[in-house]
Design an enzyme around this catalytic site. Structure first.
Site, PDB file in Angstrom:
ATOM      1  N   CYS A 160       0.726  -1.121  -0.082  1.00 27.91           N
ATOM      2  CA  CYS A 160      -0.307   0.097   0.121  1.00 27.91           C
ATOM      3  C   CYS A 160       0.826   1.267  -0.051  1.00 27.91           C
ATOM      4  CB  CYS A 160      -0.996   0.001   1.351  1.00 27.91           C
ATOM      5  SG  CYS A 160      -2.031  -1.419   1.541  1.00 27.91           S
TER       6      CYS A 160
ATOM      7  N   ASN B 256       2.222  -0.666   5.345  1.00 28.73           N
ATOM      8  CA  ASN B 256       2.675  -0.906   3.925  1.00 28.73           C
ATOM      9  C   ASN B 256       3.181  -2.274   4.034  1.00 28.73           C
ATOM     10  OD1 ASN B 256       3.251  -1.017   1.058  1.00 28.73           O
ATOM     11  ND2 ASN B 256       5.030   0.268   1.647  1.00 28.73           N
ATOM     12  N   GLY B 257       3.094  -3.340   3.338  1.00 30.79           N
ATOM     13  CA  GLY B 257       3.955  -4.313   3.090  1.00 30.79           C
ATOM     14  C   GLY B 257       3.313  -5.730   3.172  1.00 30.79           C
TER      15      GLY B 257
ATOM     16  N   ASP C   2      -2.604  -9.379   7.766  1.00 36.60           N
ATOM     17  CA  ASP C   2      -1.414  -9.288   8.511  1.00 36.60           C
ATOM     18  C   ASP C   2      -1.336  -7.711   9.202  1.00 36.60           C
ATOM     19  OD1 ASP C   2      -1.170  -7.923   6.196  1.00 36.60           O
ATOM     20  OD2 ASP C   2       0.758  -8.420   5.944  1.00 36.60           O
TER      21      ASP C   2
ATOM     22  N   SER D 223      10.510 -11.509  -7.503  1.00 35.95           N
ATOM     23  CA  SER D 223      11.730 -10.968  -8.240  1.00 35.95           C
ATOM     24  C   SER D 223      12.985 -12.260  -7.486  1.00 35.95           C
ATOM     25  CB  SER D 223      11.837  -9.689  -7.811  1.00 35.95           C
ATOM     26  OG  SER D 223      13.387  -9.284  -7.901  1.00 35.95           O
TER      27      SER D 223
END
Length: 626
Positions: free
Chosen positions: A2, A75-76, A100, A369
């Site tokens: 976010c 965020n995360g 979470d 990634s």
């Protein structure tokens, strides 16, 4: 994943709801699914949501705990949140969502600031404690999620991106000269500074706290650090077996999602191995590759297109594969948008990352990634070998600092920077910044193996951090969450114990040549080769073909050295040879043009410098147009 923003008026002035709204709106691209604003007197939080886990309104932020005493904007992704939830539920905590976010909030409620040690994942969050009148902000171990802040005259503001901070009427744009010095030395910023004066990035693995009515309570503390060692108590075979287990565990942990996940797929073994494991869990996994038109490339750049290797792996893993092919001119088309999103200039040519993230975002919300493997397992031996045998620690600093002056060495700076700012450049020594990264690591007696570990530490703290910041900005520009399985806590802790001799196969020969043979005998080790990541190559052999684990290291880069001399030459000169260019408020035009002409004539490869000059010119046009 976010976007977050917030204001804390330490002296007690009421927060403007409209300002928090403007800050939050400016990072809408980070969270297009929903928004939330919460204010209470002198505190205000904003949130933009990219819904990944628990897509219901129960995941709405900012979120409060049951008593309303704690408020979080976050965020995360914390990948071990379900295990933590079970632990908290056993202690009597009740949950109202499957997010979470709520686990982080109640972890703080139970463990306080120590909760950060519990989290395995990527995060940047702020928690306001109504009872203690304190704000607590933390960033993940490795700096996968960025977080910036401004603190001056009792105003504390924070955000996922700098552009949000600039929406506050008291925060103005002015170039930070020390950061500019770092950028044109390292093509990175190693300190907590940014190009925006008074705006800093919270360092990785750090937590910040400040209390109401006490401007002196501001503190930033580091809660974790890399520690590369050489544990020889385990055999190489045991290391390989455990590495295989931890790698699979890391990838599988990061597959948790309520939306579709894809994977980047280059021609290398790192992204290939990540894709191999993910493809076993998802039928028709979508994969994405960026290739390059090499019709005007030359020399080493003729090998920069890895589409055939990626296509071969896609066929093995039966993925649904998508590609984008970049050609000369594609950089020019995207520079304005790219720099607006990037804002915090770091590392080299990143426009291919921008394009491939845009491609992936058309199909998935989450992408895997392969970043991190090189820094943990010594993937750049031609760097480490330059400073592996030294007279003492200061000799090591001197040699490695010389290498990491990627753009403008200190000896060029009197002629490169304008006379107006050069006194400020001179008063801020980048060598001291470089030494400061290693300040707690160096001692008098150090073995060659320890010097390599110091180099790994340095690059994880600086180069990897720069990659992560750029990767976040350019993926979130397209509302795409990037996950990095190599930066799983258990895998990182293990990787740091693996002896250097298991990572670098030529180390002993390089040491012998350095110590015993006069002359430039080590030059061949300074070129890209198949050394490095030796134990990782062996562990990943079960996921990718042997030709991928034994091949030369190939970075992800466009053939810009050729393009800058050819099709992109007019574009570069139109912008950077214009006497009205904004960079010449800070840089001497004669020196800059001489260095660029060295590239155009083929005398010296200056592609990194040309890219950085272009970026800084666009940065000025966008953020400081006056």
């Amino acid at each position: 994943m976010c976007g977050i923003a917030g204001i804390f008026n330490v002296k007690g002035e009421a927060v403007s709801v409209n300002t928090v709204q403007r800050m939050t709106d400016s990072i809408k691209h980070r969270g297009p699914d929903s928004e939330g604003i919460w204010t209470d007197s002198n505190v205000g939080f904003g949130h933009r949501r990219l819904a990944i886990i628990d897509l219901s309104p129960h995941g709405h932020q900012p979120m409060q705990n049951d008593s309303g005493e704690l408020i979080i904007t976050y965020n995360g992704e914390v990948y071990n949140f379900m295990n933590l939830r079970i632990e908290l539920e056993a202690l009597g905590y009740k949950f109202h969502s499957n997010t979470d976010t709520e686990v982080i909030l109640k972890s703080y409620e139970l463990w306080g600031k120590e909760c950060v040690h519990k989290f395995n994942g990527m995060f940047a969050f702020a928690i306001w404690n109504k009872r203690t009148k304190e704000i607590f902000i933390a960033r993940d171990r490795y700096g996968i999620k960025p977080l910036y802040y401004y603190y001056k005259n009792g105003l504390f503001a924070f955000a996922s991106e700098i552009k949000a901070l600039l929406k506050h009427p008291e925060i103005n744009v002015k170039v930070c000269i020390p950061a500019l010095n770092e950028y044109f030395s390292f093509q990175n910023v190693f300190s907590e500074l940014t190009l925006f004066e008074n705006i800093k990035i919270l360092p990785a693995a750090s937590a910040l706290s400040i209390r109401s009515d006490d401007v002196n309570s501001f503190s930033v503390e580091q809660y974790w650090d890399y520690n590369f060692t050489n544990d020889h108590t385990i055999s190489e075979e045991e290391y390989i077996e455990e590495l295989e287990r931890l790698f699979e565990q890391a990838v599988n942990r990061q597959l948790i999602s309520d939306v579709e996940i894809g994977s980047y797929l280059s021609g290398g073994m790192d992204s290939g191995s990540v894709t191999s494991i993910a493809a076993k869990n998802f039928r028709n996994l979508k994969t994405f590759t960026c290739g390059f038109d090499l019709s005007s490339a030359s020399g080493l750049e003729l090998g920069f297109d890895e589409r055939l290797k990626a296509e071969f792996l896609s066929n093995i893993y039966k993925t649904e594969h998508y590609e984008i092919v970049l050609k000369a001119g594609d950089m020019e088309r995207v520079m304005s948008e790219l720099i607006w999103h990037l804002e915090d200039l770091r590392i080299g040519q990143s426009y291919p990352n921008f394009y491939v993230a845009r491609l992936a975002s058309k199909f998935v919300k989450v992408i895997l990634s392969g970043s991190g493997g090189d820094e943990l397992f010594a993937g750049y031996p031609w760097r480490y070998y330059r400073a592996v045998v030294n007279d003492d620690s200061e000799h090591y600093i001197e040699k490695y600092y010389r290498y990491w002056q990627r753009l403008i060495p200190d000896s060029y700076k009197p002629r490169f920077f304008s006379p107006e700012i050069y006194p400020d450049i001179l008063s801020y020594q980048c060598k001291d910044v470089f030494r400061g990264v290693l300040k707690n690591k160096l001692k008098k007696e150090i073995t060659p193996e320890e010097y390599v570990n110091h180099s790994l530490y340095f690059e994880a703290k600086t180069f990897l951090h720069g990659i992560l910041v750029v990767e976040d900005k350019l993926s979130m520009a397209h509302s795409l969450e990037t996950r990095v399985p190599f930066l799983d806590n258990d895998l990182v802790d293990f990787a740091m114990k693996v002896p250097v001799t298991h990572k670098l196969k030529n180390l002993e020969e390089v040491i012998r040549i350095n110590e015993n043979v006069p002359g430039p005998k080590t030059e061949r080790f300074f070129e890209q080769n198949s050394d490095g990541k030796n134990i990782l190559r062996k562990a990943l052999a079960k996921y990718v073909p042997e030709s991928y684990t034994s091949g030369l290291k190939q970075g992800f880069s466009a053939p810009d050295a050729s393009w800058f001399k050819g099709e992109s030459n007019d574009y570069i000169k139109d912008i950077l040879f214009d006497k009205r260019a904004r960079i010449y408020d800070y840089i001497q035009p004669e020196m800059a043009k001489d260095l660029m002409n060295e590239h155009f004539s083929g005398k010296t490869n200056r592609r990194l410098l040309i890219w950085s000059l272009l970026c800084f010119e666009w940065w000025n046009k966008i953020f400081d147009p006056a």
